[in-house]
Design an enzyme around this catalytic site. Structure first.
Site, PDB file in Angstrom:
ATOM      1  N   HIS A   1      55.966  21.977  24.048  1.00  0.00           N
ATOM      2  CA  HIS A   1      55.393  20.703  23.584  1.00  0.00           C
ATOM      3  C   HIS A   1      54.168  20.245  24.388  1.00  0.00           C
ATOM      4  O   HIS A   1      54.035  19.075  24.729  1.00  0.00           O
ATOM      5  CB  HIS A   1      56.464  19.610  23.620  1.00  0.00           C
TER       6      HIS A   1
ATOM      7  N   HIS B   1      57.803  13.688  16.840  1.00  0.00           N
ATOM      8  CA  HIS B   1      59.120  14.088  17.349  1.00  0.00           C
ATOM      9  C   HIS B   1      60.147  12.956  17.229  1.00  0.00           C
ATOM     10  O   HIS B   1      60.962  12.759  18.135  1.00  0.00           O
ATOM     11  CB  HIS B   1      58.975  14.551  18.795  1.00  0.00           C
TER      12      HIS B   1
ATOM     13  N   GLU C   1      60.451  18.442  12.481  1.00  0.00           N
ATOM     14  CA  GLU C   1      59.105  18.502  13.061  1.00  0.00           C
ATOM     15  C   GLU C   1      58.252  19.480  12.269  1.00  0.00           C
ATOM     16  O   GLU C   1      58.436  20.693  12.365  1.00  0.00           O
ATOM     17  CB  GLU C   1      59.186  18.962  14.519  1.00  0.00           C
TER      18      GLU C   1
HETATM   19  C1  BGC Z   1      62.851  21.638  20.472  1.00  0.00           C
HETATM   20  C2  BGC Z   1      64.046  21.709  21.388  1.00  0.00           C
HETATM   21  C3  BGC Z   1      63.766  20.882  22.609  1.00  0.00           C
HETATM   22  C4  BGC Z   1      63.473  19.473  22.182  1.00  0.00           C
HETATM   23  C5  BGC Z   1      63.098  18.625  23.374  1.00  0.00           C
HETATM   24  C6  BGC Z   1      62.632  20.214  20.105  1.00  0.00           C
HETATM   25  O1  BGC Z   1      61.490  20.108  19.323  1.00  0.00           O
HETATM   26  O2  BGC Z   1      62.997  22.427  19.348  1.00  0.00           O
HETATM   27  O3  BGC Z   1      64.339  23.043  21.749  1.00  0.00           O
HETATM   28  O4  BGC Z   1      64.827  20.906  23.508  1.00  0.00           O
HETATM   29  O5  BGC Z   1      62.420  19.451  21.276  1.00  0.00           O
HETATM   30  O6  BGC Z   1      63.416  17.326  23.184  1.00  0.00           O
END
Ligand code: BGC
Length: 368
Positions: free
Chosen positions: A113, A185, A320
């Site tokens: 991310h 998210h 997402e």
């Molecule tokens: C991911 C997860 C991750 C999470 C973090 C998601 O978008 O797919 O693997 O732990 O984000 O908050």
């Protein structure tokens, strides 16, 4: 002169100040039916989303915090805009035009991310568009930030429409070839944030295929049919019904679907999420090739959200929309490269309905 009565649709209030002394604002958009969307300029984050149930009763369906300070340290990406690159890049490394770039690693040896200080931890510049029910956030990510090449000018515009849609439009431009995949998210719980888990929510996804991943959640590079697997949501199914079969530790969904994109390039239906108890329904439309379905497996009760509610495992789920995870290292995945002169442009819509309304719409379509 006649007095003009303009209904203020956007209200702005201070949300706090970062440790660097940057003021953060909270913008609240209200539509005709009373639906409300609150957005923080810290992380271009959805902090609150009030949505009516089948009787018109509003509940906040987005997990989040009441104030700025927990957002500063939280690592679970509640409601934020994720960038420069959603999900994982294996070994925090990719090669573009023969040059290898090393990224900040924040997920074991992977980059997740956007890295250590992703777009979720930045204060975005804000432009409120009065009367248009839109707020536009923008930022510059300098060349080399978190290891990514190119100065990237990114923006995300949130619009709340009178047809109960939250429209999110992203744009980005670069001055050197780079990779980009922006997403939102938000952890949704259509019963209401902090009111139990999402295991009884019913999900339907317009995808025949998905990208399997290894135990570190890095795609293997294969694209497999969902048929016969726990990922088969072509017909509506409760999220909790096949959790073990979905795998993972803790068990649950953390998978990227290969969406059926529309030939027009316009956003098309990707998923429908229904909460039978409240009758709330959320439809996701996007122009993106992928969608990560994350069922909040890593929530463990340690994060205490709005109204002092602890977020237990599966307290919310994320849908997402994105380029595929690790796309910069996977030649068979759709490209995530952005070059100078090009504009990265993508739109995702979260549209809210309620069950009787959804039924009416179906009848209407049938009669059309
Ligand atoms: C991911 C997860 C991750 C999470 C973090 C998601 O978008 O797919 O693997 O732990 O984000 O908050």
């Amino acid at each position: 002169m006649t007095a003009m009565t303009t209904k203020t649709k956007i209200k702005t209030a201070p949300f706090g100040i970062t440790p660097d002394g940057e003021p953060v604002e909270l913008h609240t958009l209200t539509n005709n039916s009373g639906m409300q969307l609150s957005l923080s300029s810290y992380g271009a984050t959805i902090t609150r989303l009030l949505v009516p149930d089948r009787d018109g009763k509003l509940a906040d369906v987005a997990l989040g915090f009441d104030s700025l300070s927990p957002y500063l340290t939280s690592k679970i990406y509640l409601g934020c805009t994720v960038g420069r690159f959603a999900n994982r890049i294996a070994q925090g490394r990719f090669t573009l035009n023969g040059k290898t770039f090393r990224l900040a690693r924040n997920d074991g040896t992977n980059s997740l991310h956007g890295g250590l200080k992703g777009f979720d931890k930045r204060v975005w510049k804000t432009r409120v568009m009065p009367g248009q029910t839109s707020v536009r956030f923008s930022l510059r990510s300098p060349d080399g930030e978190e290891g990514y090449p190119g100065n990237l000018d990114a923006s995300v515009t949130f619009t709340l429409t009178d047809s109960n849609e939250v429209r999110i439009s992203y744009q980005a431009k670069t001055d050197r070839p780079t990779v980009v995949s922006l997403t939102n998210h938000t952890y949704f719980n259509l019963t209401g944030a902090g009111r139990g888990d999402i295991l009884n929510h019913v999900l339907c996804v317009r995808a025949d295929r998905y990208t399997p991943a290894d135990e570190r959640l890095i795609p293997t590079g294969k694209i497999l049919p969902v048929a016969g697997s726990a990922l088969d949501f072509r017909k509506p199914a409760p999220v909790g019904a096949r959790l073990r079969q979905a795998g993972g530790d803790p068990a649950g969904y953390d998978h990227n679907f290969v969406l059926k994109t529309s030939a027009s390039g316009k956003p098309s239906l990707a998923a429908t999420l229904t909460e039978p108890g409240s009758g709330r329904v959320m439809k996701v439309f996007t122009d993106q090739p992928g969608m990560q379905f994350y069922s909040g497996n890593f929530l463990d009760g340690k994060t205490v959200g709005k109204g002092a509610k602890a977020y237990q495992r599966h307290a919310g789920l994320c849908l997402e929309t994105q380029r595929f995870p690790d796309a910069p290292n996977q030649s068979r995945f759709p490209s995530a490269v952005l070059r100078p002169g090009e504009t990265y442009r993508t739109t995702t819509i979260f549209k809210f309905l309620s069950l009787p309304q959804a039924r009416n719409n179906k009848n209407k379509r049938r009669n059309d």
